[in-house]
Design an enzyme around this catalytic site. Structure first.
Site, short mmCIF file in Angstrom:
data_model
loop_
_atom_site.label_atom_id
_atom_site.label_comp_id
_atom_site.label_asym_id
_atom_site.label_seq_id
_atom_site.Cartn_x
_atom_site.Cartn_y
_atom_site.Cartn_z
N PHE A 138 0.89 -1.18 -0.33
CA PHE A 138 0.07 -0.10 0.06
C PHE A 138 0.80 1.16 0.03
O PHE A 138 1.85 1.36 1.03
CB PHE A 138 -0.88 0.04 1.36
CG PHE A 138 -1.87 1.09 1.14
CD1 PHE A 138 -3.13 1.15 0.42
CD2 PHE A 138 -1.57 2.31 1.65
CE1 PHE A 138 -3.90 2.25 0.33
CE2 PHE A 138 -2.36 3.51 1.55
CZ PHE A 138 -3.60 3.33 0.94
N ASP A 223 8.80 2.66 1.76
CA ASP A 223 7.85 3.31 1.99
C ASP A 223 7.73 3.07 3.68
O ASP A 223 7.38 2.18 3.99
CB ASP A 223 6.60 3.04 1.52
CG ASP A 223 5.36 3.74 1.82
OD1 ASP A 223 5.33 4.15 2.85
OD2 ASP A 223 4.36 3.59 1.19
N LYS A 252 2.32 9.68 8.36
CA LYS A 252 1.63 9.44 9.42
C LYS A 252 1.85 10.00 10.48
O LYS A 252 1.58 10.88 11.20
CB LYS A 252 1.23 7.84 9.66
CG LYS A 252 0.56 7.18 8.54
CD LYS A 252 0.00 5.94 8.71
CE LYS A 252 -1.16 5.56 7.73
NZ LYS A 252 -0.79 5.17 6.39
C1 LIG Z 1 -1.01 5.38 4.87
C2 LIG Z 1 0.17 4.88 4.03
C3 LIG Z 1 0.26 5.72 2.83
C4 LIG Z 1 -0.41 6.83 2.29
O1 LIG Z 1 -0.55 7.94 3.30
P1 LIG Z 1 -1.66 9.07 3.20
O2 LIG Z 1 -1.23 10.06 4.05
O3 LIG Z 1 -2.95 8.33 3.61
O4 LIG Z 1 -1.58 9.60 1.93
C5 LIG Z 1 1.38 5.23 2.09
N1 LIG Z 1 2.17 4.23 2.63
C6 LIG Z 1 1.84 3.76 3.48
C7 LIG Z 1 2.96 2.42 4.10
C8 LIG Z 1 0.76 3.84 4.22
O5 LIG Z 1 0.61 3.27 5.66
#
Ligand SMILES: *Cc1c(COP(=O)(O)O)cnc(C)c1O
Length: 390
Positions: A138, A223, A252
């Site tokens: 994700f 990420d 986050k």
């Molecule tokens: C939550 C998340 C995102 C997206 O972040 P947003 O602030 O909602 O755009 C991207 N990568 C990972 C691993 C996430 O947990």
């Protein structure tokens, strides 16, 4: 506004992109939340791994209030002192040499994707723009990060996707090796897949991926939007694998709830960008960076990284768990609905998050105490018993 009014107004005026649980929180402190009716909840979701310092930490609140009264925003047309300080702080904490600031995890991912393409244009010959990501990953909901997200369910209504992404099974270095071609410029992975169900790779996976990227001359983008800043019991997820990535993305937890994202990179990659290549109006403004600086200070001064490791171990002892530190999920035996457990927990005053059909995610604030953990486990166990008994 009471719970019912909040629900009615939302259902009348908001676009139907979410299906919220029937509760409206109006106040938070540490690991506790209160709804509009005054009911208290123990929060083991922390706004999806965001409120790492706990809700409304006094130092974060004070820093935000003071900065808000001084200056909130001027744009990146001018130097921004808290942005410079935050960049220095993040560079000192991490492998990176330079930072770019934006407003969310997806925007941080967009930045990383643009970086990889620009870097390849300078450093590699021919048509080299493909990025390999993992199935069940994700990376966000914007069109580029959606293309990076290896989950059909998020993509299917929005085709055609941005070209240039291929997907391999996570934790399978052989599949990755086979997928790399002359067109590959980067591999993009979460150190632990979070939204995909809390999937922890084998210890040797990321070191082998790093080696492979070095051998083939491609970038490794991690990420770390969910894993970074203490969540896994280390400042960054890559530290568990003892490797150095080329680029990481953060968001986050970075602002304790104030929106801010960041993309961090080594010097040689950072130098691919020139003035005009990338920008964000709000990115790294005074207020957001001040919130992030206060967040990092609190995590450091209160030893929250070590606390996350300790409380993670405690929960691991008490529960059958997938995860690392305080990024974890409890997986149920077939027949027990995660959604039913989540709803039962909420009714009993514990906030957790159902992921798929068979597991609930636990990502409490990093300052969670042993008593909080024991209370959460008791409520969760009781909820599972009730659900199993029905
Ligand atoms: C939550 C998340 C995102 C997206 O972040 P947003 O602030 O909602 O755009 C991207 N990568 C990972 C691993 C996430 O947990």
């Amino acid at each position: 506004m009471n719970n019912q009014q909040a629900i009615e107004l939302s259902q009348r005026y908001l676009m139907p992109t979410y299906s919220p649980l029937p509760v409206a929180f109006v106040r938070g402190e540490g690991c506790r939340l209160w709804d509009a009716a005054g009911n208290e909840y123990l929060d083991f979701l922390a706004g999806i791994a965001v409120a790492s310092t706990g809700h409304c930490h006094p130092r974060v609140v004070e820093a935000i209030c003071e900065q808000a009264s001084q200056l909130m925003h001027t744009s990146n047309l001018y130097y921004i002192p808290p942005q410079a300080q935050l960049a220095k702080r993040l560079v000192e904490l991490s492998f990176a040499d330079r930072c770019f600031f934006c407003n969310s995890g997806a925007e941080a991912g967009e930045t990383a994707i643009k970086f990889a393409r620009k870097w390849a244009g300078i450093n590699r010959s021919g048509e080299c723009f493909e990025i390999i990501t993992a199935k069940q990953s994700f990376h966000g909901r914007t069109l580029a990060t959606l293309a990076a997200t290896g989950q059909e369910k998020y993509q299917k209504a929005f085709r055609p996707l941005l070209p240039g992404f291929t997907y391999v099974p996570f934790n399978d270095v052989g599949a990755l090796e086979e997928a790399i071609s002359e067109r590959t410029c980067a591999v993009m992975l979460e150190p632990i897949q979070a939204e995909g169900g809390i999937n922890v790779p084998d210890d040797d996976y990321l070191p082998q991926v790093r080696e492979l990227c070095d051998k083939r001359g491609i970038l490794l983008i991690l990420d770390e939007v969910q894993t970074a800043l203490g969540r896994t019991g280390r400042w960054f997820g890559y530290e568990h694998a003892d490797i150095i990535p080329d680029i990481i993305t953060l968001a986050k937890a970075l602002g304790s709830g104030f929106p801010i994202g960041a993309c961090l990179a080594k010097e040689d990659v950072s130098n691919a960008f020139q003035p005009g290549d990338h920008a964000s109006t709000f990115g790294g403004n005074h207020l957001a960076c001040t919130a992030a600086l206060a967040t990092i200070d609190v995590i450091e001064d209160e030893g929250l990284v070590a606390n996350a490791a300790q409380m993670g171990s405690l929960l691991e002892e008490l529960l059958r768990i997938r995860g690392k530190g305080l990024l974890m999920a409890v997986q149920f035996t077939p027949g027990i609905s995660a959604k039913a457990v989540q709803d039962q927990c909420l009714a009993a005053g514990l906030v957790v998050n159902a992921m798929g059909d068979d597991r609930v995610r636990l990502v409490p604030p990093l300052m969670v105490s042993e008593a909080d953990c024991r209370q959460a486990v008791a409520i969760l166990a009781d909820a599972v018993r009730k659900v199993a008994g029905n």
